[in-house]
Design a protein around this motif. Sequence first.
Motif, PDB file in Angstrom:
ATOM      1  N   ASN A 152       0.844  -1.182   0.000  1.00  0.00           N
ATOM      2  CA  ASN A 152       0.000   0.000   0.000  1.00  0.00           C
ATOM      3  C   ASN A 152       0.887   1.243   0.000  1.00  0.00           C
ATOM      4  O   ASN A 152       1.820   1.328   0.802  1.00  0.00           O
ATOM      5  CB  ASN A 152      -0.920   0.007   1.225  1.00  0.00           C
ATOM      6  N   PRO A 153       0.594   2.194  -0.905  1.00  0.00           N
ATOM      7  CA  PRO A 153       1.449   3.381  -1.027  1.00  0.00           C
ATOM      8  C   PRO A 153       1.172   4.409   0.060  1.00  0.00           C
ATOM      9  O   PRO A 153       0.788   5.539  -0.219  1.00  0.00           O
ATOM     10  CB  PRO A 153       1.101   3.900  -2.427  1.00  0.00           C
ATOM     11  N   LEU A 154       1.371   3.992   1.302  1.00  0.00           N
ATOM     12  CA  LEU A 154       1.070   4.872   2.442  1.00  0.00           C
ATOM     13  C   LEU A 154       2.251   5.789   2.729  1.00  0.00           C
ATOM     14  O   LEU A 154       3.384   5.326   2.883  1.00  0.00           O
ATOM     15  CB  LEU A 154       0.760   4.026   3.681  1.00  0.00           C
ATOM     16  N   ASP A 155       1.946   7.063   2.828  1.00  0.00           N
ATOM     17  CA  ASP A 155       2.961   8.080   3.123  1.00  0.00           C
ATOM     18  C   ASP A 155       2.732   8.581   4.555  1.00  0.00           C
ATOM     19  O   ASP A 155       1.768   9.301   4.819  1.00  0.00           O
ATOM     20  CB  ASP A 155       2.809   9.220   2.112  1.00  0.00           C
ATOM     21  N   SER A 180      -2.379   4.111  -9.580  1.00  0.00           N
ATOM     22  CA  SER A 180      -2.192   3.299  -8.380  1.00  0.00           C
ATOM     23  C   SER A 180      -0.788   2.727  -8.387  1.00  0.00           C
ATOM     24  O   SER A 180      -0.125   2.694  -9.433  1.00  0.00           O
ATOM     25  CB  SER A 180      -3.222   2.163  -8.336  1.00  0.00           C
ATOM     26  N   LEU A 181      -0.345   2.263  -7.236  1.00  0.00           N
ATOM     27  CA  LEU A 181       0.967   1.616  -7.160  1.00  0.00           C
ATOM     28  C   LEU A 181       1.019   0.386  -8.067  1.00  0.00           C
ATOM     29  O   LEU A 181       1.996   0.166  -8.785  1.00  0.00           O
ATOM     30  CB  LEU A 181       1.260   1.222  -5.705  1.00  0.00           C
ATOM     31  N   ALA A 182      -0.031  -0.409  -8.042  1.00  0.00           N
ATOM     32  CA  ALA A 182      -0.041  -1.639  -8.860  1.00  0.00           C
ATOM     33  C   ALA A 182       0.098  -1.309 -10.347  1.00  0.00           C
ATOM     34  O   ALA A 182       0.801  -2.007 -11.081  1.00  0.00           O
ATOM     35  CB  ALA A 182      -1.324  -2.417  -8.604  1.00  0.00           C
ATOM     36  N   ALA A 215      -3.582  -7.949  -4.639  1.00  0.00           N
ATOM     37  CA  ALA A 215      -4.339  -8.831  -3.736  1.00  0.00           C
ATOM     38  C   ALA A 215      -3.853  -8.636  -2.309  1.00  0.00           C
ATOM     39  O   ALA A 215      -2.698  -8.234  -2.087  1.00  0.00           O
ATOM     40  CB  ALA A 215      -4.160 -10.293  -4.127  1.00  0.00           C
ATOM     41  N   LEU A 216      -4.712  -8.899  -1.355  1.00  0.00           N
ATOM     42  CA  LEU A 216      -4.373  -9.016   0.066  1.00  0.00           C
ATOM     43  C   LEU A 216      -4.026  -7.698   0.750  1.00  0.00           C
ATOM     44  O   LEU A 216      -3.786  -7.686   1.967  1.00  0.00           O
ATOM     45  CB  LEU A 216      -3.214 -10.009   0.282  1.00  0.00           C
ATOM     46  N   ASN A 217      -3.978  -6.583   0.001  1.00  0.00           N
ATOM     47  CA  ASN A 217      -3.606  -5.309   0.622  1.00  0.00           C
ATOM     48  C   ASN A 217      -4.704  -4.741   1.502  1.00  0.00           C
ATOM     49  O   ASN A 217      -4.494  -3.708   2.145  1.00  0.00           O
ATOM     50  CB  ASN A 217      -3.240  -4.267  -0.449  1.00  0.00           C
ATOM     51  N   THR A 218      -5.875  -5.394   1.545  1.00  0.00           N
ATOM     52  CA  THR A 218      -7.020  -4.843   2.279  1.00  0.00           C
ATOM     53  C   THR A 218      -7.212  -5.455   3.669  1.00  0.00           C
ATOM     54  O   THR A 218      -8.199  -5.143   4.339  1.00  0.00           O
ATOM     55  CB  THR A 218      -8.316  -5.056   1.458  1.00  0.00           C
ATOM     56  N   VAL A 219      -6.295  -6.346   4.047  1.00  0.00           N
ATOM     57  CA  VAL A 219      -6.349  -6.916   5.408  1.00  0.00           C
ATOM     58  C   VAL A 219      -4.936  -6.936   5.990  1.00  0.00           C
ATOM     59  O   VAL A 219      -3.955  -6.849   5.258  1.00  0.00           O
ATOM     60  CB  VAL A 219      -6.935  -8.356   5.426  1.00  0.00           C
ATOM     61  N   ASN A 220      -4.850  -7.079   7.309  1.00  0.00           N
ATOM     62  CA  ASN A 220      -3.518  -7.079   7.903  1.00  0.00           C
ATOM     63  C   ASN A 220      -2.843  -8.447   7.752  1.00  0.00           C
ATOM     64  O   ASN A 220      -3.473  -9.424   7.330  1.00  0.00           O
ATOM     65  CB  ASN A 220      -3.551  -6.556   9.349  1.00  0.00           C
ATOM     66  N   ALA A 221      -1.575  -8.507   8.082  1.00  0.00           N
ATOM     67  CA  ALA A 221      -0.755  -9.680   7.779  1.00  0.00           C
ATOM     68  C   ALA A 221      -1.337 -10.959   8.362  1.00  0.00           C
ATOM     69  O   ALA A 221      -1.356 -12.017   7.713  1.00  0.00           O
ATOM     70  CB  ALA A 221       0.656  -9.458   8.313  1.00  0.00           C
ATOM     71  N   ASP A 222      -1.841 -10.870   9.563  1.00  0.00           N
ATOM     72  CA  ASP A 222      -2.373 -12.038  10.243  1.00  0.00           C
ATOM     73  C   ASP A 222      -3.593 -12.605   9.508  1.00  0.00           C
ATOM     74  O   ASP A 222      -3.719 -13.828   9.331  1.00  0.00           O
ATOM     75  CB  ASP A 222      -2.761 -11.607  11.671  1.00  0.00           C
ATOM     76  N   LEU A 246      -8.792  -0.570  -4.537  1.00  0.00           N
ATOM     77  CA  LEU A 246      -8.262  -1.394  -3.435  1.00  0.00           C
ATOM     78  C   LEU A 246      -7.270  -0.606  -2.589  1.00  0.00           C
ATOM     79  O   LEU A 246      -7.201  -0.785  -1.374  1.00  0.00           O
ATOM     80  CB  LEU A 246      -7.603  -2.651  -4.002  1.00  0.00           C
ATOM     81  N   GLU A 247      -6.493   0.268  -3.227  1.00  0.00           N
ATOM     82  CA  GLU A 247      -5.539   1.087  -2.455  1.00  0.00           C
ATOM     83  C   GLU A 247      -6.248   2.271  -1.789  1.00  0.00           C
ATOM     84  O   GLU A 247      -5.926   2.634  -0.652  1.00  0.00           O
ATOM     85  CB  GLU A 247      -4.403   1.551  -3.371  1.00  0.00           C
ATOM     86  N   MET A 248      -7.236   2.850  -2.468  1.00  0.00           N
ATOM     87  CA  MET A 248      -7.955   4.000  -1.892  1.00  0.00           C
ATOM     88  C   MET A 248      -8.900   3.600  -0.768  1.00  0.00           C
ATOM     89  O   MET A 248      -9.445   4.454  -0.062  1.00  0.00           O
ATOM     90  CB  MET A 248      -8.713   4.751  -2.990  1.00  0.00           C
ATOM     91  N   TYR A 249      -9.090   2.306  -0.598  1.00  0.00           N
ATOM     92  CA  TYR A 249      -9.870   1.778   0.528  1.00  0.00           C
ATOM     93  C   TYR A 249      -9.113   1.937   1.842  1.00  0.00           C
ATOM     94  O   TYR A 249      -9.709   1.911   2.926  1.00  0.00           O
ATOM     95  CB  TYR A 249     -10.158   0.300   0.240  1.00  0.00           C
ATOM     96  N   LEU A 250      -7.817   2.154   1.756  1.00  0.00           N
ATOM     97  CA  LEU A 250      -6.983   2.184   2.971  1.00  0.00           C
ATOM     98  C   LEU A 250      -7.433   3.188   4.018  1.00  0.00           C
ATOM     99  O   LEU A 250      -7.503   2.860   5.201  1.00  0.00           O
ATOM    100  CB  LEU A 250      -5.519   2.412   2.595  1.00  0.00           C
ATOM    101  N   PRO A 251      -7.731   4.440   3.645  1.00  0.00           N
ATOM    102  CA  PRO A 251      -8.170   5.388   4.674  1.00  0.00           C
ATOM    103  C   PRO A 251      -9.431   4.932   5.418  1.00  0.00           C
ATOM    104  O   PRO A 251      -9.517   5.092   6.636  1.00  0.00           O
ATOM    105  CB  PRO A 251      -8.412   6.684   3.882  1.00  0.00           C
TER     106      PRO A 251
END
Lengths: 209, 209
Positions: free
Chosen positions: A89-92, A108-110, A125-132, A183-188
């Motif tokens: 995720n391109p988080l700054d 997007s980064l992708a 893929a998978l960028n919308t949940v945490n590692a666990d 998928l990346e803009m879902y981050l906030p």
Amino acid sequence: MVGQALATRLVELGHDVVMGARDATNDKAAQWASTAGATGGRAAAGSFADAADHGEVVVNATSGMASLDALAAAGDAALAGKVLIDVANPLDFSGGFPPSLSVCNTDSLAEQIQRAHPDARVVKALNTVNADIMVHPERIPGAHTIFVAGDDADAKAVVVGLLTEFGWREILDLGGIQAARGLEMYLPLWLSMMTAQGTYNINIHVLKP
Amino acid sequence: MVGQALATRLVELGHDVVMGARDATNDKAAQWASTAGATGGRAAAGSFADAADHGEVVVNATSGMASLDALAAAGDAALAGKVLIDVANPLDFSGGFPPSLSVCNTDSLAEQIQRAHPDARVVKALNTVNADIMVHPERIPGAHTIFVAGDDADAKAVVVGLLTEFGWREILDLGGIQAARGLEMYLPLWLSMMTAQGTYNINIHVLKP
């Protein structure tokens, strides 16, 4: 953290994994390899180029702000033809919390990664949940959704196979790589929901009538 | 469409609604008022200023690109102290489909509205589902989530009350108005999910362990 979670789970499932780092003698990667190797498949550590060279599937689990450099170091030739799962995720965080995105809205980064490595078969893929949750979706009870987006249908099928091995049951194909913007803009929203719910372990279930 | 869906449902529930338009003699608003008036509360049509003047609660259901102008026409004095529900999304269709956002990442439409009308009590809500689901959440079976974000807790409580009247059961408070960034930046994912699912009637359920 994300790379170690994914690599550990892949080794547990019997896959051979090379953990790449900027420096081939990276301590954390070497330590991971010596620990994870006991659990299933083969675990090794090396440079980004070693990792890209090794894999049939390459996972970009680097910091989003460093991903293009890391993949340039991996090398265009090593990535050509490979399935490249972009988890970043391109988080700054330079302005503090909450972070902004370093790229969004009309790109997007992708997509940047796909343009930089046109012969790689990029799947977001998978960028919308945490590692666990990425590798243990059953830790959130009930049905919930993970997404894939990419231009190469065969590459997406490979990723869907891996997600299924991880335990994912609801995998929603959003179409071409441009859908990575969403998928990346879902981050906030995700970060706000985490704060509101008081846990990193949240996900969404997509419903329709 | 969104304004008519909300206004019709509010009248059905016994509320008195003035539908505002740029032009006080707007045909569609007048036609809505004559039809909706038979169903419950009182329905009338007027200018943006008439609507803002009338309501204890003001709903911004204008096009996101026109919202600041519409609310300026409504007038700062008429909005002062009012609960202002911002349902709009700042979608820019000038480049075709999918649209981009005219504001995002480090700002949001809801924050712009709050800054332009500091005495209004802005609550972002309902922008994450289509008009039909906004007022009839039961049309998607099972539990699913709607969000509120705003700086004024009393205003959010009023909005939660209205959402409850509409039938919403899972209402997640995301905190201050800055969380509107995430709610608006969710739009590209939402549009991708709609396309993938083949229906406008989708929503998400937020889950945690």
